[in-house]
Design a protein around this motif. Structure first.
Motif, short mmCIF file in Angstrom:
data_model
loop_
_atom_site.label_atom_id
_atom_site.label_comp_id
_atom_site.label_asym_id
_atom_site.label_seq_id
_atom_site.Cartn_x
_atom_site.Cartn_y
_atom_site.Cartn_z
N SER A 1 0.83 -1.26 -0.01
CA SER A 1 -0.03 -0.12 0.02
C SER A 1 0.66 1.35 -0.20
O SER A 1 0.66 1.99 -0.69
N ARG B 1 -3.22 -12.29 0.25
CA ARG B 1 -3.54 -10.83 0.51
C ARG B 1 -3.15 -9.86 -0.72
O ARG B 1 -4.01 -9.03 -0.77
N ILE B 2 -2.20 -10.31 -1.51
CA ILE B 2 -1.95 -9.76 -2.75
C ILE B 2 -3.14 -9.71 -3.84
O ILE B 2 -3.50 -8.79 -4.27
N HIS C 1 -6.13 -7.75 -2.65
CA HIS C 1 -6.18 -6.14 -2.96
C HIS C 1 -6.39 -6.12 -4.57
O HIS C 1 -7.20 -5.23 -4.83
N TRP D 1 -6.26 -3.21 0.79
CA TRP D 1 -4.96 -3.82 1.02
C TRP D 1 -5.40 -4.69 2.75
O TRP D 1 -5.42 -3.83 3.51
#
Length: 410
Positions: free
Chosen positions: A110, A204-205, A208, A214
């Motif tokens: 981020s 997590r990526i 996003h 994020w």
């Protein structure tokens, strides 16, 4: 001429150098400009490996910064520091950076993307997720306005190799871990793989990219494969299930939720057939139904190829901002059942627990080391080892039902 700087000359860094060198003419035709790697920053132990390259090689950061007027930086060292400081330095100068560093992207993405945006440049991380699968730029490019309700995947080749060997060749967890280390799939310290961190960074990526936020480490839970016992895998096989380490993120009640967990998949689930060190990712949405991507999740050639393609993609497109929002059809509940494992000594306790919590037991399977119960999932904290089941349990193999009088008719 585009001047290129390379940070790191390990497995991935040397792969990037080789890929750029062998395909430079083709890349120059695509970009309409000559390219040249002018500087490489290495650790002391990497310097001998880089002796024969056509670039200035240094172990000194200040010297690396002064070698040329860089137009693009490839970061291939891994970890948070000094990778974050190096990346931030170039982005703040308006120089784009390409990375394969999933931990850095997940933890600091981020901040780094904001830096890139402020300086009208880009931060590319296609190679940070699933190695050779072009999932990041598919989301940024061809699926730029497509609404995604769920993303899930097998995102770690090491654990997928281990679980495949345990299922198909009836091998022990310890045995296949040692072999994975010998083959170079697992590090000497395999914690990031077997405890689920590697897959956790990657989901997590992906979250996003799919949902525009994020996620923090607090919002995405993580459970690795270290607690899986050999007999758990055997019971899953008797039901016809395949055990996989799954990363998942979806929209539920206008919130993004995610996790990494071992799970049993019925054979109708597309990811059930992703074997060995391969990775697989599914995207679900109203307009696409379900898309499946399968490919190599790591390796020198696959990862370096993704980094170079990421560079070419961004140079040709320049501005790629996926349209994301949470105003999408919420994902229907994907987990209706779980497989509960109890040791024989825990049986009476387990009977009391399912009775007290009014949890239906659908089927059971006995094993010399314990029992496996298919239960209706209620998202309650369990005092026993429990793993979700993806897919329709009605399609399971039928086992000889045990202890039916305690549970009633199945």
């Amino acid at each position: 001429m585009l001047q290129i700087g390379l940070i790191g000359y390990g497995t991935v860094g040397s792969g990037v150098y080789e890929r750029l060198s062998t395909t430079s003419k083709h890349i120059e035709q695509l970009l309409g400009e000559e390219i040249k790697i002018v500087g490489i920053l290495v650790k002391d132990r990497q310097k001998k490996r880089a002796l024969d390259v056509d670039a200035v090689v240094t172990t000194n950061w200040e010297e690396f910064c002064q070698i040329g007027q860089y137009d693009i930086i490839f970061e291939a060292i891994g970890g948070i520091e000094p990778a974050f400081s190096y990346t931030a330095e170039w982005l703040q100068r308006g120089i784009p950076v390409i990375t394969a560093n999933k931990k850095l992207v997940a933890e600091k993405g981020s901040i780094l993307e904001k830096m890139a945006e402020e300086q009208s440049t880009y931060y590319g991380y296609e190679a940070a997720v699933a190695g050779g699968i072009p999932i990041i730029n598919a989301l940024k490019g061809t699926l730029m306005t497509t609404s995604i309700s769920r993303v899930a995947g097998i995102l770690n080749g090491t654990t997928n190799y281990m679980l495949t060997e345990m299922i198909e060749n009836q091998r022990s967890f310890t045995d296949v871990l040692i072999e994975a280390q010998q083959l170079g799939y697992a590090e000497a310290d395999p914690t990031d793989d077997i405890e689920g961190y590697d897959a956790w960074y990657k989901i997590r990526i992906l979250s996003h990219l799919c949902f525009g936020e994020w996620p923090t480490e607090e919002t995405f839970s993580r459970k690795g494969v270290s607690e899986i016992e050999d007999w758990h895998v055997e019971i899953g096989e008797r039901f016809g299930f395949k055990i996989k380490l799954i990363g998942e993120a979806c929209v539920s009640k206008s919130e993004v939720k995610g996790r990494v967990t071992p799970a049993f998949l019925t054979l109708t689930e597309p990811l059930a057939n992703v074997r060995g060190v391969m990775n697989g990712i599914t995207l679900e949405g109203k307009s696409i139904n379900e898309l499946l991507f399968i490919g190599p999740g790591a390796g020198k050639e696959a990862t370096s190829n993704s980094m170079v393609e990421d560079f070419i993609f961004h140079e040709r497109v320049k501005s790629v901002n996926r349209t994301t929002n949470l105003d999408v059809e919420e994902e229907k509940e994907t987990i209706a059942h779980a497989l509960l494992f109890i040791k024989h000594s825990q049986r009476e306790e387990a009977l009391d627990w399912v009775k007290d919590q009014k949890i239906a037991v659908i089927d059971t399977c006995d094993h010399p080391e314990g029992e496996g119960w298919i239960i209706c999932e209620k998202n309650l904290p369990s005092p026993f080892k429990e793993y979700p089941i993806y897919g329709d349990v009605a399609l399971r193999k039928r086992t000889k039902t045990m202890h039916s009088t305690q549970f009633g008719a199945f």
